[in-house]
Design a protein around this motif. Structure first.
Motif, PDB file in Angstrom:
ATOM      1  N   ASN A  70       6.932   4.123   8.997  1.00  0.00           N
ATOM      2  CA  ASN A  70       7.123   5.307   7.866  1.00  0.00           C
ATOM      3  C   ASN A  70       8.011   4.653   6.873  1.00  0.00           C
ATOM      4  N   VAL A  71       8.987   3.472   6.841  1.00  0.00           N
ATOM      5  CA  VAL A  71       9.821   2.994   5.924  1.00  0.00           C
ATOM      6  C   VAL A  71       8.790   2.025   5.147  1.00  0.00           C
ATOM      7  N   VAL A  73       5.620   2.361   4.859  1.00  0.00           N
ATOM      8  CA  VAL A  73       4.574   3.590   4.332  1.00  0.00           C
ATOM      9  C   VAL A  73       5.338   3.875   2.650  1.00  0.00           C
ATOM     10  N   ASP A  74       6.569   4.342   2.822  1.00  0.00           N
ATOM     11  CA  ASP A  74       7.336   4.799   1.559  1.00  0.00           C
ATOM     12  C   ASP A  74       7.429   3.687   0.616  1.00  0.00           C
ATOM     13  N   TRP A  75       7.658   2.428   1.041  1.00  0.00           N
ATOM     14  CA  TRP A  75       8.143   1.291   0.032  1.00  0.00           C
ATOM     15  C   TRP A  75       6.923   1.146  -0.842  1.00  0.00           C
ATOM     16  N   LYS A  77       4.459   3.013  -1.356  1.00  0.00           N
ATOM     17  CA  LYS A  77       3.839   3.966  -2.158  1.00  0.00           C
ATOM     18  C   LYS A  77       4.913   4.294  -3.171  1.00  0.00           C
ATOM     19  N   ARG A  78       6.179   4.240  -3.088  1.00  0.00           N
ATOM     20  CA  ARG A  78       7.209   4.290  -4.163  1.00  0.00           C
ATOM     21  C   ARG A  78       7.079   3.243  -5.186  1.00  0.00           C
ATOM     22  N   ASN A  79       6.987   1.884  -4.723  1.00  0.00           N
ATOM     23  CA  ASN A  79       6.990   0.794  -5.620  1.00  0.00           C
ATOM     24  C   ASN A  79       5.458   0.412  -5.895  1.00  0.00           C
ATOM     25  N   GLN A  81       2.410   2.197  -5.485  1.00  0.00           N
ATOM     26  CA  GLN A  81       1.522   3.330  -5.383  1.00  0.00           C
ATOM     27  C   GLN A  81       0.141   3.205  -4.674  1.00  0.00           C
ATOM     28  N   ILE A  83      -1.275   3.898  -0.730  1.00  0.00           N
ATOM     29  CA  ILE A  83      -1.184   5.097  -0.119  1.00  0.00           C
ATOM     30  C   ILE A  83      -1.914   4.576   1.218  1.00  0.00           C
ATOM     31  N   TYR A 281      14.185  -2.441   2.781  1.00  0.00           N
ATOM     32  CA  TYR A 281      13.253  -1.243   2.062  1.00  0.00           C
ATOM     33  C   TYR A 281      14.167   0.079   1.824  1.00  0.00           C
ATOM     34  N   THR A 282      15.110   0.163   2.231  1.00  0.00           N
ATOM     35  CA  THR A 282      15.732   1.619   2.194  1.00  0.00           C
ATOM     36  C   THR A 282      16.920   1.355   1.442  1.00  0.00           C
TER      37      THR A 282
END
Length: 392
Positions: A70-71, A73-75, A77-79, A81, A83, A281-282
């Protein structure tokens, strides 16, 4: 703000970049600007997380889990786009290791695999080692600006290419492919059923005015035939911790590659690499933003310093911390240029010929170091170029 002015002493640490100078260049007095790691300390949150993990005192068998997925996945998506689903991710020690497994599982001996030269040199070696047929599609160099030769690509695709290794952003030329270019590539790949391995390890290192587009984020009928390869190692200077991941949306391909890792006994990552990825990544964004500012400053310094010299041209980099320098006006052979750079100038750069025959007369320069270190290197280079002018 991160202080990148301090220069860490890396000698005596078994550093490939620093402790192999005698072996590679014939002298330990050469200033290294070659292999792609940074002479910059890592982000403090990552360092602290690693220290905490070390102080725990136990380094037993370690696994990846949904929380780590999930870390990632978020990276992306956030950086970028992009998915993805948590199950799309396959971890490995490095991007190259995953490419090896993809070649083994998705192609047969003598199958054709295409690369766009000049390009990161391990690609060609891997293809040959696995007894696949290497196909090269030279990029078009128009006054220092490189573009894909789509006509040449289509001819090769027509003639039975099964797989393509894409470098995006491109190492060594520094291009950040536009969405339009990637869509054209995908159109051809879809038409001829080409599997694309997209090495996007430099995705986070893009200069202002440009944007990295993961090819897997584009809408295409061949979307399931894309393997995206990423890692925090280039972005956060973690190469020695050996951590990367592949994004593989096709379940069949994903399981084949996973099973290949199992077959070769590569089923576990080291705990420090996992810790570094999760923390980068966090908590690594501020450091990464500061790094981009330093790289921009260093890139501008190189471009402005060498601009008055008509015997060297700096290819305008749009991404990565690697600059592609054209020394063809010096009219030197490959061996002469390599020797001149190391022995006369005193700099250790990557020889362009290793990236393909169309890299003749070029050299690759790593600018991921403190500003004054790059300035020192440029002082050496301009002095040698000035002397060359006098001799002419």
């Amino acid at each position: 703000m991160q202080d990148f002015s301090t220069f860490p002493n890396r000698t005596g640490t078994r550093s490939v970049k620093w402790d192999k100078l005698e072996e590679l260049y014939g002298s330990s007095n050469v200033q290294p600007l070659w292999v792609a790691d940074m002479d910059l300390e890592i982000a403090e949150p990552i360092k602290q997380a690693l220290l905490d993990r070390v102080n725990h005192g136990i380094f037993g068998y370690t696994f990846t889990d949904v929380a780590l997925n999930n870390v990632v996945v978020d990276w992306v998506k956030r950086n970028h786009q992009l998915i993805i689903q948590p199950d799309d991710i396959v971890y490995s020690p490095g991007v190259l290791e995953t490419i090896h497994m993809a070649i083994l599982t998705q192609t047969d001996e003598s199958d054709k695999i295409l690369i766009q030269t000049p390009v990161y040199h391990p690609f060609q070696h891997m293809i040959k080692r696995h007894k696949r047929t290497l196909v090269t599609s030279p990029l078009i160099n128009t006054d220092g600006y490189y573009t894909m030769d789509l006509g040449n690509l289509e001819e090769h695709f027509k003639n039975g290419v099964k797989m393509m290794i894409l470098c995006s952003p491109h190492n060594p030329i520094g291009r950040v492919w536009t969405k339009e270019e990637l869509n054209e590539l995908l159109r051809l790949a879809s038409q001829y059923n080409i599997l694309i391995l997209s090495d996007e390890i430099h995705a986070d290192l893009v200069y202002k005015g440009h944007k990295h587009t993961p090819i897997g984020s584009l809408d295409s009928p061949s979307k399931q035939k894309i393997i995206t390869l990423m890692s925090p190692t280039k972005s956060f200077n973690l190469a020695g911790l050996q951590i990367s991941y592949a994004i593989i949306p096709d379940k069949k391909i994903r399981m084949q590659i996973k099973n290949a890792f199992v077959r070769f006994g590569m089923t576990m990552l080291n705990p420090l690499g996992i810790t570094a990825l999760e923390t980068a990544y966090t908590k690594g964004d501020p450091w990464l933003n500061d790094l981009r500012q330093l790289l921009t400053k260093n890139k501008t310094l190189v471009e402005r310093t060498l601009e008055p010299y008509d015997i060297v041209t700096v290819t305008k980099a749009e991404g990565t911390y690697l600059l592609w320098l054209d020394f063809n006006q010096l009219n030197m052979s490959h061996d002469e240029l390599t020797k001149w750079m190391a022995q006369t100038v005193g700099l250790g750069l990557n020889s362009g010929i290793t990236f393909g025959e169309d890299g003749h007369g070029f050299m690759r320069m790593n600018i991921a170091s403190p500003y004054n270190y790059i300035k020192e290197a440029l002082d050496k280079l301009t002095q040698a170029l000035d002397q060359r002018k006098i001799e002419r």
